[in-house]
Design an enzyme around this catalytic site. Structure first.
Site, mmCIF file in Angstrom:
data_model
loop_
_atom_site.group_PDB
_atom_site.id
_atom_site.type_symbol
_atom_site.label_atom_id
_atom_site.label_comp_id
_atom_site.label_asym_id
_atom_site.label_seq_id
_atom_site.Cartn_x
_atom_site.Cartn_y
_atom_site.Cartn_z
ATOM 1 N N HIS A 49 16.540 20.396 -1.494
ATOM 2 C CA HIS A 49 15.716 20.459 -2.704
ATOM 3 C C HIS A 49 16.666 20.448 -3.905
ATOM 4 O O HIS A 49 17.383 21.422 -4.142
ATOM 5 C CB HIS A 49 14.880 21.746 -2.664
ATOM 6 C CG HIS A 49 14.030 22.000 -3.868
ATOM 7 N ND1 HIS A 49 12.655 21.900 -3.830
ATOM 8 C CD2 HIS A 49 14.333 22.391 -5.124
ATOM 9 C CE1 HIS A 49 12.164 22.216 -5.010
ATOM 10 N NE2 HIS A 49 13.167 22.517 -5.825
ATOM 11 N N TYR B 240 12.456 28.967 2.169
ATOM 12 C CA TYR B 240 13.384 28.587 1.110
ATOM 13 C C TYR B 240 14.532 29.599 1.068
ATOM 14 O O TYR B 240 14.292 30.814 1.040
ATOM 15 C CB TYR B 240 12.699 28.645 -0.258
ATOM 16 C CG TYR B 240 11.995 27.397 -0.719
ATOM 17 C CD1 TYR B 240 12.696 26.236 -1.029
ATOM 18 C CD2 TYR B 240 10.614 27.403 -0.912
ATOM 19 C CE1 TYR B 240 12.046 25.106 -1.499
ATOM 20 C CE2 TYR B 240 9.949 26.284 -1.378
ATOM 21 C CZ TYR B 240 10.674 25.137 -1.665
ATOM 22 O OH TYR B 240 10.022 24.024 -2.129
ATOM 23 N N ARG C 18 3.558 22.148 -7.600
ATOM 24 C CA ARG C 18 4.116 23.504 -7.708
ATOM 25 C C ARG C 18 5.341 23.510 -8.623
ATOM 26 O O ARG C 18 5.275 23.951 -9.754
ATOM 27 C CB ARG C 18 4.469 24.038 -6.317
ATOM 28 C CG ARG C 18 4.669 25.562 -6.279
ATOM 29 C CD ARG C 18 6.045 26.018 -6.708
ATOM 30 N NE ARG C 18 7.112 25.506 -5.862
ATOM 31 C CZ ARG C 18 8.403 25.687 -6.129
ATOM 32 N NH1 ARG C 18 8.784 26.343 -7.214
ATOM 33 N NH2 ARG C 18 9.327 25.166 -5.330
ATOM 34 N N ASP C 19 6.443 22.951 -8.156
ATOM 35 C CA ASP C 19 7.659 22.955 -8.967
ATOM 36 C C ASP C 19 7.495 22.069 -10.202
ATOM 37 O O ASP C 19 7.977 22.384 -11.285
ATOM 38 C CB ASP C 19 8.846 22.476 -8.125
ATOM 39 C CG ASP C 19 10.173 23.032 -8.630
ATOM 40 O OD1 ASP C 19 10.206 23.589 -9.737
ATOM 41 O OD2 ASP C 19 11.174 22.925 -7.902
ATOM 42 N N GLU D 200 16.496 30.586 -1.612
ATOM 43 C CA GLU D 200 16.648 30.456 -3.060
ATOM 44 C C GLU D 200 18.092 30.706 -3.488
ATOM 45 O O GLU D 200 18.744 31.635 -3.020
ATOM 46 C CB GLU D 200 15.714 31.444 -3.775
ATOM 47 C CG GLU D 200 15.729 31.283 -5.284
ATOM 48 C CD GLU D 200 14.890 32.340 -5.980
ATOM 49 O OE1 GLU D 200 14.577 32.138 -7.173
ATOM 50 O OE2 GLU D 200 14.567 33.368 -5.354
ATOM 51 N N THR E 75 19.023 25.485 -6.610
ATOM 52 C CA THR E 75 18.045 26.092 -7.514
ATOM 53 C C THR E 75 18.391 25.897 -8.983
ATOM 54 O O THR E 75 17.511 25.645 -9.817
ATOM 55 C CB THR E 75 17.910 27.593 -7.205
ATOM 56 O OG1 THR E 75 17.552 27.744 -5.833
ATOM 57 C CG2 THR E 75 16.849 28.246 -8.079
ATOM 58 N N HIS F 251 17.847 19.885 -8.038
ATOM 59 C CA HIS F 251 17.465 19.951 -9.456
ATOM 60 C C HIS F 251 18.437 19.127 -10.276
ATOM 61 O O HIS F 251 19.568 18.866 -9.864
ATOM 62 C CB HIS F 251 17.418 21.405 -9.940
ATOM 63 C CG HIS F 251 16.126 22.094 -9.618
ATOM 64 N ND1 HIS F 251 15.062 22.112 -10.494
ATOM 65 C CD2 HIS F 251 15.716 22.751 -8.506
ATOM 66 C CE1 HIS F 251 14.049 22.778 -9.938
ATOM 67 N NE2 HIS F 251 14.424 23.167 -8.738
#
Length: 518
Positions: free
Chosen positions: A202, A139, A11-12, A141, A174, A204
Site C-alpha cells: 500500500h 494492516y 476509504r483512504d 500501520e 503510511t 503513498h
C-alpha cells in the site's frame, strides 16, 4: 501468479482533504469498480466513523450480497476489543482490515504497550472475528518506518500474525517515505522470510513515488497492490488505479482481472463526486495525454505511427487527438480534417493553418470543434474585398465610467479616427463608427439581432462566433464574425457587412446572401 488489486478510494481516498462521499455516491462507485473495472477487492469505509458511513456500508453490502461480491467488500477496523467487528457485522460486512502497529515507535508511543501486549490484543480480535464469521486481513500501520528503524519488531509481529487465522498481511508505506530501492529491499525481506504469507503493498505519494514503489514491490513477489481512483488519498494521495493498470499490463506483464477499457468512465465519475479535477496531464486519464501538439509528431504518425507507444488510447475507451495551436502544422490540421471528413486544397490548407497558429498565439488550444468554424471564416474572408478596414481600436471599461471606444479605420484608402462612449464596449465602438459614417454622409445598416455562440460541446477557449442581423434599405442581412474575443468577433461581423454594402452588391437583390454566406 495473478495479482490482486484492492482499491481503497471509498476509504483512504475519502481521507483526501475536502472530499466526502454520500451514500448514493459510494454505492455507485462500488458497483462500477467491482462490476465494470473488476477490481478484486474494495475497501469501502472505516468502522465507527459515522451514521452516514454505516448506512453506506449497509447499502454496499446489500448490493454485494445480491450480486456475489460480498467477500470482496472490506472495512477498516481497529484493535478495540471487538467493537469494530460488531459495527462491521451489523453493517453486513464479512471482512475486516485490522489496523495494527507496524513500527515499534507506534506501539510504544501511541499504544503505550509492549510488542507482546499488542500481539495478544490482536490475537483476541482475530479469534473473535473467527467466531463471528468475519475474515481478517491485517494492516501493519507505519510498516515502512518500522523497516527503517525497528525491523526486528516488524519480523516479530509478522511472525506472530502469520500464525493466526489471517488471510493477508498488508504492508503500507503510511507516510510515503520509501523510494523504489528501499521498497524492493524491504518487500524482498518480507517475502523471503515469510514465503507462505500473502502480502499486499500500500503506497503513498508524498515523494511522488507511489507508482514507482508499487512497481518495485510487485517485482519481489508481492501478491496484492492497493490503489485509488485518480490517486485520491491523504496528503499527496495513493497510487492511481489507472497507472497501476499500465504497469501491470505493459511493464510487468503480470496477470490480473482489471478491465482497463472502463477506467476512464470510473475516473470521470470519481472526479465529479470528489470535486477534484483530474490534472490534464495525468497519465491515461488526463484530458491531454492522448493529444499530440507538435506538427512533427502528427506528420510522423501519418507516415508510420512513429509517435505511438503501447498506451494506445483505444485500450482505455479514448481516442488520439491532434491539438490545434501555435505549434501545429499542416499534419495536425490534416489529421483533424480526416476525422471530420473534410478535404482542402493546398492553398486553403495554408490559410487555415495560418489562422490556427494566430489563434494559438492568443489562446492555449483550438479544438476540433472549432475547425469547421475556422475553415468557413477563413475561406469566406479570403473572398471579400477590403475597401473598409479597421486600422486599430482601443476599448476601455472602468468602474462607474461608461465604456469608451477609440477607432482608426480606412475607407477606400483614407484614414478616419473617432472616439465615442456607449452602453457597452461594442456599443461604444459602433457609435464611434457611425460618427465617421455621418461625417462622410454615408448610409449605414441598422442592427436588428445579435447572437453569440461557441462551437458545439463547450470545450473551446479559443473561439467565439457572433452572427448579426442587419436591416439595410428594407433588406435583412446576416453577417458573421469569428474571433477569440466576443467583441472582436462582433467587430469582424460588422466590417464584413460594411464591405459588402460598399461593393454595391446589394443593388442586385438577393446577392447579399451569396456574398456573406459563400
Amino acid at each position: 501468479m495473478r495479482i490482486e488489486v484492492m482499491d481503497t478510494t471509498l476509504r483512504d481516498g475519502e481521507q483526501t482533504t475536502g472530499v466526502s462521499f454520500n451514500v448514493g455516491e459510494k454505492l455507485a462507485m462500488a458497483t462500477m469498480l467491482l462490476d465494470e473495472v473488476k477490481v478484486d477487492r474494495l475497501e469501502v469505509a472505516s468502522a465507527r466513523v459515522s451514521d452516514g458511513e454505516f448506512a453506506a456500508v449497509q447499502k454496499i453490502t446489500n448490493w454485494a450480497n445480491k450480486h456475489g461480491f460480498i467477500d470482496k467488500i472490506e472495512v477498516l477496523g481497529f484493535v478495540d476489543g471487538g467493537i469494530s467487528l460488531q459495527w462491521i457485522k451489523d453493517a453486513g460486512g464479512k471482512v475486516i482490515n485490522l489496523l495494527t502497529k507496524g513500527s515499534l515507535k507506534h506501539v510504544q508511543s501511541q499504544l503505550k504497550k509492549t510488542p507482546e501486549q499488542h500481539i495478544t490484543d490482536i490475537a483476541k480480535v482475530v479469534d473473535t472475528a473467527d467466531t463471528m464469521g468475519i475474515k481478517v486481513n491485517v494492516y501493519l500501520e507505519d510498516w515502512s518506518n518500522g523497516m527503517l528503524t525497528s525491523p526486528e519488531y516488524v519480523y516479530q509481529i509478522t511472525e506472530a500474525i502469520s500464525k493466526m487465522n489471517v488471510q493477508r498481511i498488508m504492508l503500507p508505506d503510511t507516510l510515503g517515505v520509501l523510494n523504489p530501492d528501499q521498497t524492493f529491499e524491504f518487500c524482498t525481506q518480507m517475502v523471503t522470510r515469510f514465503p507462505n504469507t500473502h502480502f499486499d503493498f500500500h503506497s503513498h505519494n508524498d515523494y511522488d513515488m507511489a507508482v514507482a514503489n508499487a512497481f518495485s514491490a510487485l517485482k519481489t513477489g508481492i501478491k496484492g497492490i492497493h490503489t485509488t481512483v485518480n490517486g485520491l488519498g491523504e496528503r499527496a494521495g495513493n497510487a492511481p488505479l489507472a497507472s497501476v493498470i499500465g504497469l501491470l499490463n505493459d511493464h510487468l506483464k503480470l496477470p490480473n482481472n482489471l478491465d482497463e477499457s472502463n477506467i476512464i468512465t470510473v475516473s470521470k465519475v470519481v472526479e465529479g463526486f470528489s470535486g477534484l479535477r483530474i490534472p490534464e496531464n495525468q497519465p491515461i486519464t488526463g484530458y491531454n495525454v492522448f493529444t499530440q501538439c507538435s506538427g512533427v509528431h502528427a506528420d510522423g504518425d501519418s507516415k508510420d505511427n512513429l509517435y505511438f507507444n503501447n498506451l494506445m488510447p483505444e485500450r482505455f475507451g479514448r481516442n488520439r487527438k491532434y491539438a490545434l495551436g501555435k505549434t501545429s502544422g499542416k499534419a495536425n490540421i490534416k489529421k483533424n480534417l480526416e476525422e471530420l471528413g473534410i478535404e482542402l486544397d493546398v492553398e486553403d490548407m495554408k490559410k487555415v493553418t495560418q489562422r490556427v497558429i494566430q489563434l494559438g498565439d492568443k489562446k492555449e488550444t483550438v479544438t476540433i470543434e472549432d475547425l469547421p468554424f475556422i475553415i468557413a471564416d477563413v475561406l469566406k474572408s479570403s473572398k471579400s474585398n477590403e475597401d473598409i478596414c479597421i486600422r486599430n481600436y482601443n476599448l476601455s471599461l472602468a468602474h462607474d465610467l461608461r465604456p469608451l471606444a477609440s477607432i482608426s479605420m480606412n475607407i477606400k484608402g483614407e484614414r478616419h479616427d473617432e472616439t465615442a462612449v456607449g452602453d457597452g464596449q461594442y456599443d461604444a465602438f459602433m457609435k464611434a463608427l457611425w460618427r465617421i459614417y455621418t461625417k462622410l454622409g454615408k448610409k449605414h445598416p441598422t442592427l436588428k439581432d445579435y447572437i453569440v455562440t461557441i462551437p458545439p460541446g463547450g470545450k473551446t477557449d479559443a473561439l467565439v462566433e457572433t452572427v448579426i442581423t442587419w436591416d439595410y434599405d428594407g433588406l435583412e442581412i446576416k453577417s458573421r464574425g469569428l474571433a477569440a474575443d466576443q467583441t472582436q468577433s462582433a467587430i469582424e461581423a460588422t466590417i464584413k457587412v460594411l464591405n459588402v454594402i460598399e461593393e454595391g452588391t446589394l443593388t442586385r437583390k438577393g446577392n447579399w446572401k451569396e456574398e456573406l454566406e459563400k
